[in-house]
Motif scaffolding. Sequence first.
Motif, short mmCIF file in Angstrom:
data_model
loop_
_atom_site.label_atom_id
_atom_site.label_comp_id
_atom_site.label_asym_id
_atom_site.label_seq_id
_atom_site.Cartn_x
_atom_site.Cartn_y
_atom_site.Cartn_z
N HIS A 315 0.83 -1.20 0.00
CA HIS A 315 0.00 0.00 0.00
C HIS A 315 0.86 1.26 0.00
O HIS A 315 1.99 1.25 0.52
CB HIS A 315 -0.90 0.02 1.23
CG HIS A 315 -1.84 -1.15 1.32
ND1 HIS A 315 -2.85 -1.35 0.42
CD2 HIS A 315 -1.91 -2.18 2.21
CE1 HIS A 315 -3.53 -2.44 0.76
NE2 HIS A 315 -2.97 -2.97 1.83
N PRO A 316 0.33 2.34 -0.53
CA PRO A 316 1.06 3.61 -0.41
C PRO A 316 1.12 4.10 1.03
O PRO A 316 2.00 4.88 1.39
CB PRO A 316 0.25 4.58 -1.29
CG PRO A 316 -1.11 3.97 -1.37
CD PRO A 316 -0.92 2.49 -1.31
N LEU A 317 0.19 3.61 1.85
CA LEU A 317 0.13 4.04 3.24
C LEU A 317 -0.46 2.91 4.08
O LEU A 317 -1.52 2.39 3.77
CB LEU A 317 -0.76 5.29 3.35
CG LEU A 317 -0.74 6.10 4.64
CD1 LEU A 317 0.65 6.61 4.95
CD2 LEU A 317 -1.71 7.27 4.53
N LYS A 318 0.26 2.51 5.12
CA LYS A 318 -0.17 1.41 5.96
C LYS A 318 -1.00 1.90 7.14
O LYS A 318 -1.03 3.10 7.45
CB LYS A 318 1.06 0.63 6.49
CG LYS A 318 1.94 0.04 5.41
CD LYS A 318 3.18 -0.59 6.03
CE LYS A 318 4.12 -1.13 4.98
NZ LYS A 318 5.37 -1.69 5.58
N LYS A 319 -1.64 0.95 7.81
CA LYS A 319 -2.33 1.27 9.05
C LYS A 319 -1.30 1.76 10.07
O LYS A 319 -0.20 1.21 10.18
CB LYS A 319 -3.04 0.02 9.59
CG LYS A 319 -3.83 0.27 10.87
CD LYS A 319 -4.52 -1.00 11.34
CE LYS A 319 -5.29 -0.74 12.63
NZ LYS A 319 -5.98 -1.96 13.11
N GLY A 320 -1.65 2.80 10.78
CA GLY A 320 -0.71 3.36 11.76
C GLY A 320 0.26 4.36 11.16
O GLY A 320 1.19 4.79 11.84
N GLU A 321 0.04 4.73 9.89
CA GLU A 321 0.89 5.72 9.24
C GLU A 321 0.04 6.91 8.79
O GLU A 321 -1.17 6.80 8.59
CB GLU A 321 1.60 5.13 8.02
CG GLU A 321 2.63 4.08 8.36
CD GLU A 321 3.32 3.54 7.12
OE1 GLU A 321 4.49 3.10 7.24
OE2 GLU A 321 2.70 3.55 6.03
N CYS A 322 0.71 8.04 8.58
CA CYS A 322 0.06 9.24 8.09
C CYS A 322 0.91 9.82 6.97
O CYS A 322 2.14 9.89 7.08
CB CYS A 322 -0.12 10.27 9.20
SG CYS A 322 -0.86 11.84 8.65
N MET A 323 0.25 10.19 5.87
CA MET A 323 0.93 10.85 4.76
C MET A 323 0.69 12.36 4.87
O MET A 323 -0.46 12.80 4.94
CB MET A 323 0.41 10.34 3.42
CG MET A 323 1.11 10.94 2.21
SD MET A 323 0.36 10.42 0.62
CE MET A 323 0.58 8.64 0.71
N VAL A 324 1.75 13.12 4.92
CA VAL A 324 1.66 14.58 4.97
C VAL A 324 2.01 15.11 3.58
O VAL A 324 3.07 14.78 3.04
CB VAL A 324 2.61 15.16 6.03
CG1 VAL A 324 2.54 16.69 6.03
CG2 VAL A 324 2.25 14.62 7.41
#
Length: 389
Positions: A315-324
Amino acid sequence: MNKSIVAGVAVMLTGCMPAHARALHAGHLVVAVTDRETGLPITNASAKVKAQTKWSYAGHSTPANCFAIVDANTDSNGIAHVEFQSIAPDFEWLIDAPLHYCGMCGFGYGDERLGAIVEKSDYFDISTNTVQGLAMYNELVELDANNDYLGFVAKFQPKAVTYTNNVICRSVCLTPKHNPRPMFAYGGWTKVYLPRKNPTIAVTNGLETTRYDAVDFDLKDCLVVSSEPDYDPFLHGPSGRVSDFRIERFRVTTNGVVTTYGWLDFAPGCGAYITPMPSDGYFPVIYEADTNATFLSRIPFEYSTISGKVVYASHPLKKGECMVLKTRASTNEVGEVVGCNYSKIYGPMSVLKKMTFGAAMFNPVVNDNNLEFDVDNNLSDHGERCYRP
């Protein structure tokens, strides 16, 4: 100190308590509430318990008037002790603290259950091969024939409940509010359909690769930006207006495995970085964009499916991560970025036939890196309500 006080209260209150199945019994919730950043006790909070105080035979949903809500404030040590009455071992609770983030909405920190031994009704194990069992069966048949629903259901209530521990002790670490601001926000596990138009096929080393038209995405409006000059929003729904990033997608098939891959592509001067969410405390928050971080121009993703079932996912973003994200950059005559907008996306995030993510917030104020969303002031007029700051 807090832990020893909680333990002391628990010892004082704990004990066995036999009760009739329909009788009210005393329960206790003891909660120690602290600030995630400072570790200090929160003294202006209250703990609320929602417990059932009346029986109902209304079917699947118990009426609201069968429940009571009781609360207690935290003391100088950040500890709240809620004493409540209930006819069932199960109850719900939450914390309310005006200067901290406390939860989604309504009750939901826990479906708690007091320690109890339930003696079930004999009517669950009827044997018509015995005189007593046959008589019990005939009772049920008669109640059913007379449409006595309440009497029928009452036969299956527990005979007794023995409470082995009527105290629940918990500790809660809350995230403080800093400077929440109105923003465009979308929550509720947002899903956006991504069109796959005009596929083109290229052959490299005997392997066919399909490329779809790029899809531009407007994060402020949470909409795909249409590239059609004669796009009619009345026929096809609203279109985004400004692209915050572009989604490139490709597909290859080898030995029955279909692999879709691509990336989120950002314009010059724009980009994104990924940061882990704080692992401690309730409602972790990314308060602001780090303007000194390295903003990547591409965020990749890849999925492999067999017969339509995903067998591998990056995924481009996993659970527990945040994309800024830093987008909508404007530059001066020498190419320096002089204006941009900051936003964030909470994971997990996936990009396949649909793009999904946990929540997203877009700050419309140019060059303002504050990303703390005021959950009571959403500037968006559509999409799922967002409860996350």
